[in-house]
Design an enzyme around this catalytic site. Sequence first.
Site, PDB file in Angstrom:
ATOM      1  N   HIS A   1       6.081 -97.886  41.543  1.00 20.44           N
ATOM      2  CA  HIS A   1       7.236 -97.285  41.504  1.00 20.44           C
ATOM      3  C   HIS A   1       7.331 -95.961  42.028  1.00 20.44           C
ATOM      4  CE1 HIS A   1       8.303-100.649  38.922  1.00 20.44           C
ATOM      5  NE2 HIS A   1       7.401-100.320  38.153  1.00 20.44           N
TER       6      HIS A   1
ATOM      7  N   CYS B   1      14.354 -77.023  41.262  1.00 20.62           N
ATOM      8  CA  CYS B   1      14.302 -78.496  41.139  1.00 20.62           C
ATOM      9  C   CYS B   1      12.927 -79.130  40.876  1.00 20.62           C
ATOM     10  CB  CYS B   1      15.047 -79.452  42.036  1.00 20.62           C
ATOM     11  SG  CYS B   1      16.633 -78.953  42.380  1.00 20.62           S
TER      12      CYS B   1
ATOM     13  N   ASN C   1      22.805 -84.805  41.478  1.00 16.54           N
ATOM     14  CA  ASN C   1      21.546 -84.006  41.234  1.00 16.54           C
ATOM     15  C   ASN C   1      21.341 -83.343  40.066  1.00 16.54           C
ATOM     16  OD1 ASN C   1      19.340 -82.401  41.587  1.00 16.54           O
ATOM     17  ND2 ASN C   1      19.810 -81.818  43.753  1.00 16.54           N
TER      18      ASN C   1
ATOM     19  N   HIS D   1       2.905 -75.480  47.575  1.00 10.65           N
ATOM     20  CA  HIS D   1       3.633 -74.213  47.839  1.00 10.65           C
ATOM     21  C   HIS D   1       3.628 -73.773  49.141  1.00 10.65           C
ATOM     22  CE1 HIS D   1       5.860 -70.921  46.625  1.00 10.65           C
ATOM     23  NE2 HIS D   1       5.854 -70.999  45.469  1.00 10.65           N
TER      24      HIS D   1
END
Length: 501
Positions: free
Chosen positions: A404, A244, A441, A323
Amino acid sequence: MSKESEGFSTEIVHCGVENSFSVRVRPRLPDFLSSVNLKYVKLGYGYLINHRLYLLLAPLLIAALVAHIGKFTWEDLYDKYDLTEALFISGLLCLMLYFFIDSTPRSTYVLDFTCFRPPNEYKISKAEFIELAKKSGNFSDAAIEFQERVLKKSGIGNETYMPKAVFRPGYRTSLNNGREEVSMVMFGAINDLLAATKVKAKDIKILVVNCGILNTTPSISSMIVNHFKLRHDIHSFNLGGMGCAAGIIAIDLAKDLLDAYPSSYALVVSTDAVSYSWYSGNDTDMLIPNCFFRMGAAAIMLSNFRLDRWRAKYELKQLVRTHKGMDNKSFKSIHQREDSEGRKGLSISKDIIEVGGHALKANITTLGPLVLPVSEQLHFFTNLLLKKKKTKPYIPDYKLAFEHVCILATSKKVLDEIQKNLELTEEYMEASRKTLERFGNTSSSSIWYELAYLEFNSRIKKGDRICQIAFGSGFKCNSVVWKTLKNVKRPKKSPWIEDQC
């Protein structure tokens, strides 16, 4: 060290027998306030210096040049140089100015973006999901009960979209089903984007596509090139297996390519294939994705034409990728595997919340020096130098850095934990929660449905800063910050407009 500080919480559970209790250890995000890793703070300042050094040097060089030229008068130029020499010097100065402007890094703009909303025939409620799962005969009673419990607590509503073919008895994933799904969602999003931006397909020089599980030959990016008849010399890239978080990785790659090819358009497409990641077995850790993942795709048109600043919506300001793949627990937290009967699916580890929390903490710690006001950074360092032992360090208020925040709509539990740890208000979490409820999702495209929600509700004003945060297998946490270039009007076409389909 206590379980609380390691990323777990304890819960006392009554076992149904008189005076009998058990202790259940439940994973949660690590406490962001317990410690600060200065390695990531240093990394953030390294990005700041490397990427912004020209902004510090350029004003000094220009000031020195102007001060030197300012000493000359027209009489000096007339006495010392004839017309030919004056024209030559003027031309040389203009040439130097041109090379200086051309050599400064170009900004990356979002002209516009679109998110695809599937036809109503793909709409499915939680009750229908369970009913179809029972009728399929693919799941045991325990697997049905587990999915029902997960859906109840998921934060997902009753109007998400998914291909109902996955509930066929004996369903097995196939390339044809995957291709049909991604073709519908991707081509729909791209068609809307081309219509919104007025950019011709032949003018797109860069194409970056990301899809987590489905990997075909020819590639998904080639499917787009073929369908829209893109130019023969297009720079085309296909990202797979990156989860994702790949949507922000695709933006990063497109930006690097735009830096190499000035005055170009880049098309970024983020999607996934529910029909290809579906699991028809009974392993509980592989059933979780069934409950959360839904159909969707986003298409984003990027540009580095300098004149496009006047019609673009957003400008890319910062992008940070973290990562954690060097850690085995993180690496194995999400992985595709086969169960004992040879059925493929995504396996989600029970450590996923803890792993995701550590990745998020590292990412925002790196991002901090790039986005936080100087006052907050000074407060942080002063507190760090003068704080007493056994006291928690001061954590900057990230609400001062963004108007935001769009956090990947993973699950209600994850969003609750992130809100608690970052001390975000309900207003900051609204776009993520509403997207999870309405669309589920949608993987890497989720953060764009959230931005579309903010646009639909006329929340985006000129100068607003928007932070998108996404997580993915590996384990990765990526963030990107955009600056709004104009007041964004409510779009005429949006996935949030209920009567447009």
